[in-house]
Design a protein around this motif. Structure first.
Motif, PDB file in Angstrom:
ATOM      1  N   THR A  94      19.684  48.365 -23.538  1.00 44.95           N
ATOM      2  CA  THR A  94      19.601  48.533 -24.934  1.00 44.95           C
ATOM      3  C   THR A  94      20.664  49.775 -25.409  1.00 44.95           C
ATOM      4  O   THR A  94      21.241  50.532 -24.633  1.00 44.95           O
ATOM      5  CB  THR A  94      18.310  48.697 -25.553  1.00 44.95           C
ATOM      6  N   ALA A  95      20.654  49.889 -26.744  1.00 47.99           N
ATOM      7  CA  ALA A  95      21.679  50.998 -27.082  1.00 47.99           C
ATOM      8  C   ALA A  95      21.418  52.424 -26.629  1.00 47.99           C
ATOM      9  O   ALA A  95      22.136  53.208 -26.418  1.00 47.99           O
ATOM     10  CB  ALA A  95      21.775  51.069 -28.669  1.00 47.99           C
ATOM     11  N   ASP A  96      20.024  52.558 -26.431  1.00 47.42           N
ATOM     12  CA  ASP A  96      19.631  53.875 -25.966  1.00 47.42           C
ATOM     13  C   ASP A  96      18.556  53.863 -24.803  1.00 47.42           C
ATOM     14  O   ASP A  96      18.288  55.351 -24.326  1.00 47.42           O
ATOM     15  CB  ASP A  96      18.829  54.958 -27.248  1.00 47.42           C
ATOM     16  N   THR A  97      18.197  52.910 -24.168  1.00 47.45           N
ATOM     17  CA  THR A  97      17.614  52.840 -23.022  1.00 47.45           C
ATOM     18  C   THR A  97      17.977  51.903 -22.011  1.00 47.45           C
ATOM     19  O   THR A  97      18.564  50.855 -22.227  1.00 47.45           O
ATOM     20  CB  THR A  97      15.968  52.386 -23.732  1.00 47.45           C
TER      21      THR A  97
ATOM     22  N   GLN B   5      11.367  52.912 -17.522  1.00 48.14           N
ATOM     23  CA  GLN B   5      12.108  53.277 -18.837  1.00 48.14           C
ATOM     24  C   GLN B   5      12.912  54.312 -18.644  1.00 48.14           C
ATOM     25  O   GLN B   5      12.301  55.380 -18.219  1.00 48.14           O
ATOM     26  CB  GLN B   5      11.466  53.340 -19.984  1.00 48.14           C
TER      27      GLN B   5
ATOM     28  N   THR C  93      16.376  56.756 -19.814  1.00 47.63           N
ATOM     29  CA  THR C  93      17.315  57.028 -21.096  1.00 47.63           C
ATOM     30  C   THR C  93      18.595  56.815 -20.449  1.00 47.63           C
ATOM     31  O   THR C  93      18.764  56.709 -19.280  1.00 47.63           O
ATOM     32  CB  THR C  93      17.229  58.689 -21.534  1.00 47.63           C
ATOM     33  N   THR C  94      19.688  56.790 -21.227  1.00 54.64           N
ATOM     34  CA  THR C  94      20.980  56.507 -20.860  1.00 54.64           C
ATOM     35  C   THR C  94      21.393  57.654 -20.022  1.00 54.64           C
ATOM     36  O   THR C  94      21.972  57.409 -18.886  1.00 54.64           O
ATOM     37  CB  THR C  94      22.065  56.267 -21.847  1.00 54.64           C
TER      38      THR C  94
ATOM     39  N   TRP D  66      19.665  57.184 -16.470  1.00 53.31           N
ATOM     40  CA  TRP D  66      20.328  56.201 -15.663  1.00 53.31           C
ATOM     41  C   TRP D  66      21.450  56.631 -14.920  1.00 53.31           C
ATOM     42  O   TRP D  66      21.928  56.289 -13.937  1.00 53.31           O
ATOM     43  CB  TRP D  66      20.472  54.993 -16.874  1.00 53.31           C
TER      44      TRP D  66
END
Length: 61
Positions: free
Chosen positions: A24-27, A41, A43-44, A47
């Motif tokens: 997603t946009a931030d995850t 889960q 964060t970018t 990742w």
């Protein structure tokens, strides 16, 4: 949790035991096709650090 679009690596499309990723946009969400209810889960930034570590062999045994 919002509806996620899960993706598998191309090399694993027909396999039953594959990592799956949804972004997603931030995850970034990670799971195993064997246990789809167990979702990690990140964060970018986390990742990006994970991928860098994998590419650099930090997790090789």
């Amino acid at each position: 949790m919002e509806a996620l679009q899960w993706n598998r690596p191309e090399a694993c499309q027909d396999g039953a035991s594959c990592p799956e990723v949804a972004v997603t946009a931030d995850t970034v969400y990670l799971r195993s096709s064997l246990q789809p209810d167990g979702i990690a889960q990140l964060t970018t930034a986390e990742w990006r650090d994970l991928l860098t570590g994998i590419r650099n062999g930090e997790f090789d045994v």
